[in-house]
Design a protein around this motif. Structure first.
Motif, mmCIF file in Angstrom:
data_model
loop_
_atom_site.group_PDB
_atom_site.id
_atom_site.type_symbol
_atom_site.label_atom_id
_atom_site.label_comp_id
_atom_site.label_asym_id
_atom_site.label_seq_id
_atom_site.Cartn_x
_atom_site.Cartn_y
_atom_site.Cartn_z
ATOM 1 N N THR A 180 3.657 1.388 -0.023
ATOM 2 C CA THR A 180 2.297 1.849 -0.340
ATOM 3 C C THR A 180 2.240 3.369 -0.478
ATOM 4 O O THR A 180 1.277 3.920 -1.003
ATOM 5 N N ASP A 197 2.223 1.867 -6.179
ATOM 6 C CA ASP A 197 0.848 1.357 -6.249
ATOM 7 C C ASP A 197 -0.029 2.485 -6.783
ATOM 8 O O ASP A 197 0.457 3.598 -7.022
ATOM 9 N N THR A 199 -2.247 4.151 -5.377
ATOM 10 C CA THR A 199 -2.636 5.144 -4.367
ATOM 11 C C THR A 199 -1.430 5.591 -3.533
ATOM 12 O O THR A 199 -1.376 5.340 -2.330
ATOM 13 N N PRO A 200 -0.441 6.251 -4.159
ATOM 14 C CA PRO A 200 0.796 6.569 -3.430
ATOM 15 C C PRO A 200 0.637 7.627 -2.336
ATOM 16 O O PRO A 200 1.574 7.831 -1.577
ATOM 17 N N ILE A 202 -1.941 7.412 -0.169
ATOM 18 C CA ILE A 202 -2.805 6.776 0.835
ATOM 19 C C ILE A 202 -2.115 5.531 1.382
ATOM 20 O O ILE A 202 -1.602 4.708 0.616
ATOM 21 N N ASP A 204 -2.654 2.415 2.299
ATOM 22 C CA ASP A 204 -3.636 1.333 2.208
ATOM 23 C C ASP A 204 -2.925 0.039 1.838
ATOM 24 O O ASP A 204 -1.691 -0.006 1.814
HETATM 25 CA CA LIG Z 1 -1.107 3.205 -1.375
#
Ligand SMILES: [Ca+2]
Ligand code: HEM
Length: 351
Positions: A180, A197, A199-200, A202, A204
Motif C-alpha cells: 500500500t 495503488d 495512494t502510495p 498513505i 490505507d
Molecule cells: Ca496506499
C-alpha cells in the motif's frame, strides 16, 4: 505500576532501557537526511522493502542461517546482484553512511529505518522495534526472495520455509499490506516509481481493493516479467499480488482487508515484526519501540477509483461478498509517479 525511565545522555530524551538512548539521534538523522523531513517518500518505501529482503533470506531447509542480519548491506556486492534484489543497491548506498556514523549494527539499522519509514506514512500502524540482532558472517544464498513472476505455490512455500516457524498462508497476505506504500522502479524500467495503488504515500486499504478489480491494460508499452493488466492508470499490478488476491488459499484473507484499517494495522504489525526478527531471538533483545514516531492518523473510507465501482470487482472469495463502497468522483486520471529525494541521490551519484 509505573515504569522507571532513565535520562539519556543527550539531555533531552528518556528511555525505559538505556540501550535505546542512542537510537533517538539515529532517528532524527534519518528523518532529516534520509526521509526529507519525515516524508512517506520513495526513500521511505525503499527502506521498508529492504527490511523484507534482508529478513526473508533464511531457510528452514538450509538450517536457518541468516534472516534479519544485515547481510544485504554487509555483503551488498553479492546480494544486490541477485535478480530479486534489483534496485536495492541504491537504498543500501544511502543507508550505509548512517550506519557508519552511528553506533548501530547494519542488521538493527535496516529494521529500525524501516519502522521509522513506515511511521512517516499517514494511516500506518506504529511498528515495534527490538534492538540486538545478530550480525551476518556470510551473504545469503540466491533464490530466497520471492519474485513477482513466481506462482502462488512457490510464494507460499518460500514463506513457509522462512525460519523454524515459517509463515502461514494468511500471514503472507498480512505482510503484503506493505504494497500500500510501494512502487516499482525496475519491473518496467521505462516507468520508474510506478505505484502499486492510487495512494502510495498513505497506509490505507486501497491496495487490497484495487488489486481485486478486473485488469484492463498494462500501464506501459507492454508486459514485463511479473507484470499483469492493471485497472488504474499509472498503477502497476504485480502478477504475484494479482494471483494472491484470487487464489482460494488467500483470496478471502485478501478481501477481508478492504475498508478494514484496524485489521490492516493489527496484522501488519504482527507480520512485519516477525520478518524483522527472522534469525534472531526476540527474548534476548531490547524493546526500543518507544523511539519509533507515532504515525499521523487518517479517517478515510476505501473507495473505487474514478469511473470504477463494484461492477469491476473480479470476485474471488466465495464466502463473503465484496463490500459495497462509493466511487471517487471525476474522470479517470493517471496516478502520478512517487516523488524521490533527488538531492540525496545526486550526492551519492545514484540515478
Ligand atoms: Ca496506499
Ligand atoms: C510475494 C512477495 C513479494 C513480492 C513478489 C514482491 C515484489 C516486489 C516488487 C517486484 C517490487 C518492485 C521493485 C522495483 O522494481 O523497484 C516491490 C516493491 C516493494 N515491496 Fe514487495 N514483494 C513482496 C512482498 C513484500 C513484503 C512482505 C514487503 C514488506 C514487508 C514488501 C515491501 C515492498 C515495498 C515497500 C516496495 C516498494 C519499494 C519502492 O517503492 O521503491 N514487499 N515488491
Amino acid at each position: 505500576a509505573l515504569t522507571r525511565r532513565v535520562a539519556c545522555p543527550d539531555g533531552v530524551n528518556t528511555a525505559t532501557n538505556a540501550a535505546c538512548c542512542s537510537l533517538f539521534a539515529v532517528r532524527d538523522d534519518i528523518q532529516q537526511n534520509f526521509f526529507s523531513g519525515g516524508q512517506c517518500n520513495a526513500e521511505a518505501h525503499e527502506a521498508l522493502r529492504l527490511t523484507f529482503h534482508d529478513g526473508i533470506a533464511i531457510s528452514n531447509k538450509a538450517g536457518n542461517v541468516g534472516g534479519a542480519d544485515g547481510s544485504i548491506m554487509i555483503f551488498a556486492d553479492v546480494e544486490t546482484a541477485f535478480h530479486a534484489n534489483i534496485g536495492l543497491d541504491e537504498v543500501v548506498a544511502i543507508e550505509k553512511p548512517f550506519v557508519d556514523r552511528h553506533n548501530i549494527s547494519a542488521a538493527d539499522f535496516i529494521q529500525f529505518a524501516g519502522a521509522v519509514a513506515v511511521s512517516n506514512c499517514p494511516g500506518a500502524p506504529r511498528l515495534p522495534f527490538f534492538l540486538g540482532r545478530k550480525t551476518a558472517t556470510s551473504p545469503a544464498p540466491d533464490g530466497l526472495v520471492p519474485e513477482p513472476f513466481h506462482s502462488v505455490v512457490q510464494i507460499l512455500d518460500r514463506f513457509a520455509d522462512a525460519g523454524p516457524v515459517g509463515f502461514e498462508d494468511v500471514e503472507v497476505v498480512w505482510a503484503l499490506s506493505a504494497h500500500t506504500i510501494a512502487a516499482a522502479n525496475d519491473v518496467d524500467p521505462n516507468l520508474p516509481a510506478s505505484p502499486f495503488d492510487s495512494t502510495p504515500t498513505i497506509f490505507d486499504t486501497q491496495f487490497f481493493l484495487e488489486t481485486q478489480l478486473r485488469g484492463t491494460d498494462f500501464i506501459g508499452k507492454g508486459t514485463q516479467p511479473g507484470e499483469v493488466f492493471s485497472a488504474v492508470k499509472g498503477v502497476m499490478r504485480l502478477q504475484s499480488d494479482h494471483l494472491l488476491a484470487r487464489d482460494t488459499r488467500t483470496n478471502c484473507e485478501w478481501q477481508s482487508f478492504v475498508n478494514n484499517p484496524q485489521k490492516l494495522h493489527d496484522r501488519f504489525i504482527d507480520a512485519w515484526l516477525k520478518i524483522s526478527l527472522l534469525g534472531n531471538d526476540q527474548d534476548s533483545m531490547i524493546d526500543c519501540s518507544e523511539v519509533i514516531p507515532v504515525p499521523k492518523t487518517i479517517n478515510v473510507q476505501a473507495t473505487f477509483p474514478p469511473t470504477l465501482s463494484n461492477k469491476q470487482v473480479e470476485q474471488a472469495c466465495a464466502d463473503t461478498p465484496f463490500p459495497t463502497l462509493k466511487s471517487a468522483p471525476g474522470p479517470a486520471t493517471a496516478v502520478p509517479p512517487v516523488q524521490r529525494n533527488q538531492a540525496l541521490r545526486a550526492n551519492l551519484k545514484l540515478h
